[in-house]
Design an enzyme around this catalytic site. Structure first.
Site, PDB file in Angstrom:
ATOM      1  N   TYR A  53      -2.222 -22.466 -18.644  1.00  0.00           N
ATOM      2  CA  TYR A  53      -2.146 -21.520 -19.774  1.00  0.00           C
ATOM      3  C   TYR A  53      -1.227 -22.078 -20.846  1.00  0.00           C
ATOM      4  O   TYR A  53      -1.568 -22.123 -22.035  1.00  0.00           O
ATOM      5  CB  TYR A  53      -1.631 -20.178 -19.258  1.00  0.00           C
ATOM      6  CG  TYR A  53      -1.379 -19.129 -20.331  1.00  0.00           C
ATOM      7  CD1 TYR A  53      -2.418 -18.358 -20.826  1.00  0.00           C
ATOM      8  CD2 TYR A  53      -0.086 -18.898 -20.833  1.00  0.00           C
ATOM      9  CE1 TYR A  53      -2.193 -17.380 -21.793  1.00  0.00           C
ATOM     10  CE2 TYR A  53       0.145 -17.939 -21.792  1.00  0.00           C
ATOM     11  CZ  TYR A  53      -0.906 -17.181 -22.270  1.00  0.00           C
ATOM     12  OH  TYR A  53      -0.672 -16.211 -23.236  1.00  0.00           O
ATOM     13  N   HIS A  54      -0.057 -22.545 -20.425  1.00  0.00           N
ATOM     14  CA  HIS A  54       0.934 -23.077 -21.359  1.00  0.00           C
ATOM     15  C   HIS A  54       0.442 -24.359 -22.026  1.00  0.00           C
ATOM     16  O   HIS A  54       0.548 -24.526 -23.245  1.00  0.00           O
ATOM     17  CB  HIS A  54       2.247 -23.331 -20.605  1.00  0.00           C
ATOM     18  CG  HIS A  54       3.335 -23.902 -21.447  1.00  0.00           C
ATOM     19  ND1 HIS A  54       3.668 -25.239 -21.409  1.00  0.00           N
ATOM     20  CD2 HIS A  54       4.171 -23.341 -22.358  1.00  0.00           C
ATOM     21  CE1 HIS A  54       4.658 -25.470 -22.257  1.00  0.00           C
ATOM     22  NE2 HIS A  54       4.981 -24.338 -22.842  1.00  0.00           N
TER      23      HIS A  54
END
Length: 286
Positions: free
Chosen positions: A156-157
């Site tokens: 996600y990051h």
């Protein structure tokens, strides 16, 4: 020629960077201009397509690796992390060299809100920092090859930081240098940690690296919330106290606020799960 009294470091690093950039690209650094739809990786289609490709590769790679033993590729992993340590440090120093004189001469508000704080030199550095986010996706490839668990926070990051840099570059948000320089500082320590750990060195400060990341997001949010607030107050709600409008588009500002907020929450959750041990159960005395 830069006035010697104005130098941040003993030498003007950007001159050396510009020579390297021209040697590598064949184009003078001073001629670079980010033009959406013309500059490589400057369109929504390119950025989001590559994010989909990234997710497809890592999850498809996980499925393929079920039938194979883990591939360590230790030397490549070491080179990868050492390279990103040096690149992160180099970009960090170049950003400091460009931003600090503006802060010294015009103040903090100017550096984060003025259109004039978005200079041609910084635009090139913003663009190169954006490009590094694509290379950093290789981090996840190593995890897949080593058959390590893919945490949601990781992909996600990685995927959305790439999109964050893309939106701020297009939105020309002058405050961008704050999260970028802090992120580069974190990456200097983070990739150094992975490089040394992959060389067999026992590193004791991994926990504090996560704390540094959390601190980074708290500072980021203080700046981007302020800039977003004062922009909207000055533009639509003048009766509210404000410091005037800030440079950047509304969509890029709001996206930055939302995404960085989600990062802070996810890293706090990760820290609690990883480093906070539950209290031992107390036995009842019969």
């Amino acid at each position: 020629m830069v006035d010697q009294s104005q130098l941040v470091f003993p030498v003007y690093l950007y001159d050396y960077f510009a020579k390297g950039y021209e040697a590598a690209s064949g184009i003078p650094a001073a001629s670079f201009t980010y033009i959406r739809g013309v500059t490589p990786l400057s369109t929504n289609l390119e950025a989001f397509s590559l994010m989909v490709v990234y997710l497809t590769i890592i999850f498809g790679g996980q499925w393929v690796m079920k039938n194979f033993k883990p591939i360590r590729a230790n030397l490549l992993f070491q080179v990868h992390n050492f390279f990103l340590t040096i690149v992160s440090l180099g970009l960090l120093l170049l950003f400091v060299e460009q931003v600090y004189p503006m802060y010294r001469d015009h103040g903090l508000l100017f550096t984060i809100c003025s259109d004039d704080a978005w200079t041609q030199k910084l635009e090139l550095l913003y663009y190169l920092n954006y490009l590094t986010k694509y290379y950093e996706l290789v981090d996840t490839v190593f995890l897949v090859l080593r058959k390590k668990k893919l945490e949601f926070l990781h992909y996600y990051h990685h995927s959305l930081t790439m999109i964050l840099c893309f939106t701020q570059l297009n939105g020309r948000t002058s405050v961008s240098y704050v999260p970028i320089t802090l992120n580069l500082l974190v990456h200097v320590f983070m990739y150094y940690y992975y490089w040394r750990a992959s060389c067999g060195v026992r590193i004791w400060w991994k926990k504090y690296l996560t704390l540094l990341q959390i601190t980074q997001f708290i500072i980021d949010l203080g700046f981007v919330y302020f800039c977003t607030y004062t922009y909207f107050a000055a533009t639509y709600y003048q009766f509210l106290p404000n410091m005037g409008a800030c440079a950047g588009t509304e969509s890029s500002a709001l996206f930055g606020c939302l995404l960085l907020s989600s990062y802070l929450l996810l890293f706090l959750q990760f820290f609690g799960k990883t480093y906070t041990k539950p209290a031992p159960a107390v036995k009842k005395v019969q």
